[in-house]
Design a protein around this motif. Structure first.
Motif, PDB file in Angstrom:
ATOM      1  N   TRP A  51      10.582  20.780 -12.101  1.00 20.98           N
ATOM      2  CA  TRP A  51      11.105  21.338 -13.349  1.00 20.98           C
ATOM      3  C   TRP A  51      10.226  22.479 -13.852  1.00 20.98           C
TER       4      TRP A  51
ATOM      5  N   ALA B  22      20.050  24.180 -15.003  1.00 20.56           N
ATOM      6  CA  ALA B  22      19.692  23.891 -16.401  1.00 20.56           C
ATOM      7  C   ALA B  22      18.610  24.837 -16.912  1.00 20.56           C
TER       8      ALA B  22
ATOM      9  N   SER C 163      20.791  21.078 -10.090  1.00 17.21           N
ATOM     10  CA  SER C 163      20.738  20.716 -11.508  1.00 17.21           C
ATOM     11  C   SER C 163      19.482  21.267 -12.180  1.00 17.21           C
ATOM     12  N   SER C 164      18.358  21.226 -11.481  1.00 25.25           N
ATOM     13  CA  SER C 164      17.106  21.725 -12.070  1.00 25.25           C
ATOM     14  C   SER C 164      17.162  23.231 -12.306  1.00 25.25           C
TER      15      SER C 164
ATOM     16  N   CYS D 257      21.888  24.359  -4.904  1.00 31.27           N
ATOM     17  CA  CYS D 257      22.687  23.388  -4.135  1.00 31.27           C
ATOM     18  C   CYS D 257      22.861  23.832  -2.684  1.00 31.27           C
TER      19      CYS D 257
ATOM     20  N   GLY E 278      22.078  27.650 -10.103  1.00 33.64           N
ATOM     21  CA  GLY E 278      22.310  26.235  -9.790  1.00 33.64           C
ATOM     22  C   GLY E 278      23.061  26.076  -8.474  1.00 33.64           C
TER      23      GLY E 278
ATOM     24  N   SER F 217      24.733  29.453 -13.708  1.00 30.86           N
ATOM     25  CA  SER F 217      25.458  28.602 -12.758  1.00 30.86           C
ATOM     26  C   SER F 217      25.237  29.077 -11.333  1.00 30.86           C
TER      27      SER F 217
ATOM     28  N   LEU G 161      21.599  18.305  -4.965  1.00 32.87           N
ATOM     29  CA  LEU G 161      21.869  17.913  -6.348  1.00 32.87           C
ATOM     30  C   LEU G 161      20.649  18.137  -7.237  1.00 32.87           C
TER      31      LEU G 161
END
Length: 194
Positions: A8, A148, A144-145, A53, A49, A46, A140
């Motif tokens: 993170w 966000a 997501s990390s 992925c 993100g 996005s 995933l």
């Protein structure tokens, strides 16, 4: 759960530090305001993100063994960012412009061709692969990390740009800011070529 904090922190630093997406968020916020820029910000965030992925699912490993594809992405991405930097640098004051700053799809495409985004997500996949079991879990986790952190960072930079835009009143002020943002965007590709 504490083992995830380094990822993170890495994603936050990558998202908040200057690069093509942050410069675009600032420029759009200054020119169009936060609300009108929100679709672009959503697309940029996005996109990072999605890239997390894709890289986590194994695409990153495939790219590492295909240097010609890496070179092509670097050349095309850099050329597009230089073209965009020139447009930003030459833009005048908004003058009540009704033009749109770009939508979600443009933000996604800009991120997917951004050399810094590829470098950061590839580095994260190599560094943090032990945090997940298998490619699906890593995809995933990275998606997501990065998604966000990018949405938070780019929203911040866009709002900062909006505030800056409110303080610009003359054509000369806009010329200085647009020229600086264009130069910063152009400079953001330098680390990719080192």
């Amino acid at each position: 759960m504490t083992a995830i904090w380094p990822l993170w922190a890495f994603a936050a630093v990558a998202a908040f530090t200057p690069g093509a997406a942050t410069v675009l968020a600032i420029a759009s916020g200054a020119r169009f305001g936060f609300l009108r820029s929100l679709p672009l910000v959503l697309g940029l965030g996005s996109g990072l993100g999605l890239l997390g992925c894709l890289v986590g699912s194994g695409l990153g490993a495939a790219l590492l063994v295909l240097p010609s594809v890496q070179d092509m992405l670097r050349v095309l991405g850099s050329a597009y960012l230089l073209w965009l930097a020139g447009r930003i640098a030459r833009a005048g004051p908004p003058c009540g412009s009704t033009a749109a700053p770009g939508g979600v799809l443009l933000g996604l495409l800009l991120t997917l061709q951004n050399p810094k985004a590829w470098a950061v997500t590839l580095s994260a996949a190599a560094s943090f692969s032990g945090l997940a079991e298998g490619p699906a879990g890593l995809a995933l986790l990275l998606g997501s990390s990065f998604g966000a952190c990018a949405l938070l960072a780019l929203s911040f930079w866009c709002m900062a740009g909006q505030e800056m835009g409110r303080r610009l009143h003359s054509r000369q002020q806009w010329a200085i800011v647009n020229g600086t943002l264009g130069a910063l965007l152009a400079a953001s590709i330098i680390p990719i070529w080192l």
